[in-house]
Write an enzyme that holds these catalytic residues in place. Structure first.
Site, PDB file in Angstrom:
ATOM      1  CG  HIS A   1      -2.218   0.672   1.017  1.00  0.00           C
ATOM      2  ND1 HIS A   1      -2.604   1.774   1.731  1.00  0.00           N
ATOM      3  CD2 HIS A   1      -3.220   0.429   0.140  1.00  0.00           C
ATOM      4  CE1 HIS A   1      -3.788   2.170   1.315  1.00  0.00           C
ATOM      5  NE2 HIS A   1      -4.188   1.373   0.359  1.00  0.00           N
TER       6      HIS A   1
ATOM      7  CG  ASP B   1      18.757  11.065  -9.964  1.00  0.00           C
ATOM      8  OD1 ASP B   1      18.622  10.015 -10.627  1.00  0.00           O
ATOM      9  OD2 ASP B   1      18.703  12.207 -10.457  1.00  0.00           O
TER      10      ASP B   1
ATOM     11  CE  LYS C   1      -1.617   4.759  -1.651  1.00  0.00           C
ATOM     12  NZ  LYS C   1      -2.063   4.163  -0.381  1.00  0.00           N
TER      13      LYS C   1
END
Ligand code: ZN
Length: 233
Positions: A152, A159, A154
């Site tokens: 779940h 870089d 996000k």
């Protein structure tokens, strides 16, 4: 006389010094502010063709866009711009990914030679509208969860320097209609912790470790409907 002149000189030097200090502090503050950015969604729909075209290196020849959408700043445009700033690597951990614009940006990075790795939730990835298949077909490495809980997260790491994290799923619904937040920050310590989490998940979801349980019920039905709701989101 001499004394007065010395004092005047000292005062002048002090004034110059203070001014320089103030300027330095202001510059530092501005720099620090630039290292943190918060985006709130929903985002008004703006044209991001220019951003994507510039990301492809095609600056010449592309005239001003004549599409009917507004052209300007938007949270989505800022998110895309940050994403397109990647030069070396992108680690992406996202539950749902169906935004075509964000998908185009990720594909573009892949074509540019940026090492892209994507982790996603198994339930969502096969549903219609998901961009995961598109990424896979382009040769981008994707891994997904193999257990009953959701993947779940996000977040994204750019870089090994920038962390993007928040509530936003990478779906058009979430971008255009939901109240969501994304925090973008350049913070070595946070990046390190999230990168460690990513590597842990990446290794966990290594297909070589996958175990098939013939009798296992994959996920409860309520999970399925939740996932379908997410797709509509
Ligand atoms: Zn346009």
């Amino acid at each position: 006389m001499w004394r007065g002149g010395a004092w005047a000189l000292l005062a002048a030097a002090l004034a110059v010094g203070l001014e320089a200090l103030a300027e330095w502090l202001l510059r530092r503050r501005r720099l620090e502010a630039r290292r943190r950015e918060v985006l709130f969604f929903p985002s008004r729909v703006t044209c991001v063709e220019g951003l994507l075209a510039a990301g492809e290196g095609g600056t010449g020849g592309v005239g001003p866009c004549s599409c009917p959408l507004p052209h300007g700043e938007s949270p989505l445009a800022r998110l895309l711009a940050r994403l397109l700033s990647a030069r070396r690597s992108l680690e992406l951990c996202v539950f749902a990914f169906s935004s075509q614009q964000l998908s185009r940006a990720v594909l573009l990075l892949h074509r540019r030679g940026v090492r892209v790795r994507v982790v996603t939730d198994a339930d969502y990835m096969a549903l219609q509208g998901s961009q995961i298949g598109v990424l896979r077909r382009a040769g981008i490495q994707v891994r997904h969860d193999q257990d009953s809980g959701y993947m779940h997260h996000k977040f994204a790491i750019i870089d090994q320097r920038w962390l993007l994290t928040g509530s936003l799923n990478w779906t058009a619904q979430a971008i255009q209609h939901n109240r969501e937040n994304v925090l973008i920050l350049e913070d070595a310590e946070c990046v390190k912790l999230f990168l460690e989490e990513f590597e842990k998940i990446w290794e966990n979801y290594n297909p070589a470790h996958y175990v098939f349980f013939s009798k296992e019920v994959p996920k409860e039905n309520k999970h399925k409907s939740e996932t379908e709701r997410q797709l509509k989101k």
